[in-house]
Design an enzyme around this catalytic site. Structure first.
Site, PDB file in Angstrom:
ATOM      1  N   HIS A 139      -8.923  41.789  12.413  1.00 28.15           N
ATOM      2  CA  HIS A 139      -8.437  41.655  11.038  1.00 28.15           C
ATOM      3  C   HIS A 139      -8.691  42.939  10.257  1.00 28.15           C
ATOM      4  O   HIS A 139      -9.839  43.267   9.952  1.00 28.15           O
ATOM      5  CB  HIS A 139      -9.154  40.461  10.388  1.00 28.15           C
ATOM      6  N   HIS A 167      -3.923  46.689   2.653  1.00 23.84           N
ATOM      7  CA  HIS A 167      -3.819  45.251   2.407  1.00 23.84           C
ATOM      8  C   HIS A 167      -3.107  44.884   1.111  1.00 23.84           C
ATOM      9  O   HIS A 167      -2.341  43.936   1.063  1.00 23.84           O
ATOM     10  CB  HIS A 167      -5.212  44.610   2.421  1.00 23.84           C
TER      11      HIS A 167
HETATM   12 CA    CA Z   1      -3.012  40.434   6.775  1.00 21.42          CA
END
Ligand code: CA
Length: 330
Positions: free
Chosen positions: A37, A79
């Site tokens: 992630h 992000h």
């Molecule tokens: Ca993502």
């Protein structure tokens, strides 16, 4: 002559064997997969190439890219659509904020973005780190990079190590990008295709929260990639049949699957994974953090419940080494 035939045979045998290995090692065929992630973001600032290289070395199945466009339509791996929570944009370009006080990636060229330093995620008002036990704030030298930079890193490492690690890209905020005059999905799909990611056999997964956009990616833009519909709301849990018409998997928050402990002391598991599997949808849940256990005693307990009681197919994690280690032992 005899020797030449032997050499040819050996080379052919090795290359056939190699092809076979490559096909079988496509991670989507594995029963449980690990997705880094934002890279190994528990250890290094998220979405830096350093955090990706570290996650790669941890033998994950996929590295995640969140994608936002720059002013000159370069897909940046970051992000948020704004910059002030992971960079020093406020110091370098103090006048370039919009009326809401935010500095948008789309207002800067790729060349300008490269002037910024990337830091561990922090609160832009208090300036405190979101995860204080992680990599220290404002240390070392990290930069933003493009999707192409990251694909080249991963494909380069696949070549030099002989591994076959995939990419797992997210189209961020397509409606926002459209308002700014860009078709982010088209731009990203073209780049993926140029790098050989075209069908489900290629080692690439594409994810998006926006269901209209993911549907458009499948039907209008005619993508044959493995598509994952990200979800966050309970109301979306009733739409699995519809998701299955265009997507190959769903990406829910893990708390949509693992509820609190019941009176019997056991974790309550929702029907979401079962229902998804009945619709032939894989389930890759987010986000597993060993420094944010939220009620679980240990990280391994959380992983045990997620993988083997809830039967999820994959996890997005900030701590890929810990999940790889857990799966190797279980
Ligand atoms: Ca993502």
């Amino acid at each position: 002559m005899f020797r030449l035939i032997f050499v040819c045979f050996t080379v052919c045998f090795i290359s056939c064997k190699k092809n076979k290995i490559d096909m079988n090692s496509n991670p989507i065929n594995k029963s449980k997969i690990v997705i880094a992630h934002r890279g190994a973001s528990g250890y290094l600032p998220e979405h830096t190439l350093a955090s990706k290289a570290m996650a790669y070395a941890m033998n994950v199945d996929y590295l995640e890219q969140d994608i936002v466009l720059s002013k000159d339509a370069v897909p940046i791996v970051i992000h948020d659509i704004h910059l002030e929570t992971v960079t020093n944009v406020q110091d370098i370009f103090p006048t370039r904020k919009r009326s809401d006080g935010k500095f948008y990636v789309i207002d800067f060229t790729f060349e300008e973005l490269q002037k910024l330093n990337v830091y561990e995620r922090f609160n832009s008002e208090t300036k405190n780190a979101i995860f204080p036990m992680r990599f220290p704030l404002k240390k070392s030298n990290f930069k933003l990079h493009s999707l192409q930079d990251e694909i080249q890193l991963i494909q380069g490492l696949n070549k030099s190590t002989g591994k076959n690690i995939g990419i797992y890209s997210e189209i961020k905020e397509p409606v926002f990008h459209k308002k700014e005059g860009f078709d982010i999905s088209k731009i990203v799909l073209d780049i993926l295709s140029n790098y050989g990611y075209k069908t489900k056999k290629d080692n690439c997964i594409l994810q998006c929260f926006d269901s209209n956009e993911l549907k458009r990616i499948r039907f209008e833009l005619k993508s044959e990639l493995f598509l994952v519909q990200l979800i966050e709301f309970e109301t979306e849990e009733n739409k699995l049949e519809e998701f299955a018409t265009y997507a190959d998997g769903i990406g829910p928050w893990y708390k949509q699957i693992i509820k609190g402990k019941g009176e019997n002391g056991k974790y309550q598991i929702s029907n979401l994974v079962d229902n998804a599997h009945k619709n032939n949808l894989k389930v890759h849940a987010y986000t597993f953090r060993s420094d944010d256990l939220d009620g679980f005693t240990t990280f391994n307990e959380l992983l045990q419940v997620a993988f083997f009681e809830a039967n999820i197919d994959g996890v997005f994690t900030d701590f890929p080494d810990k999940v790889v280690d857990f799966l190797n032992k279980n």
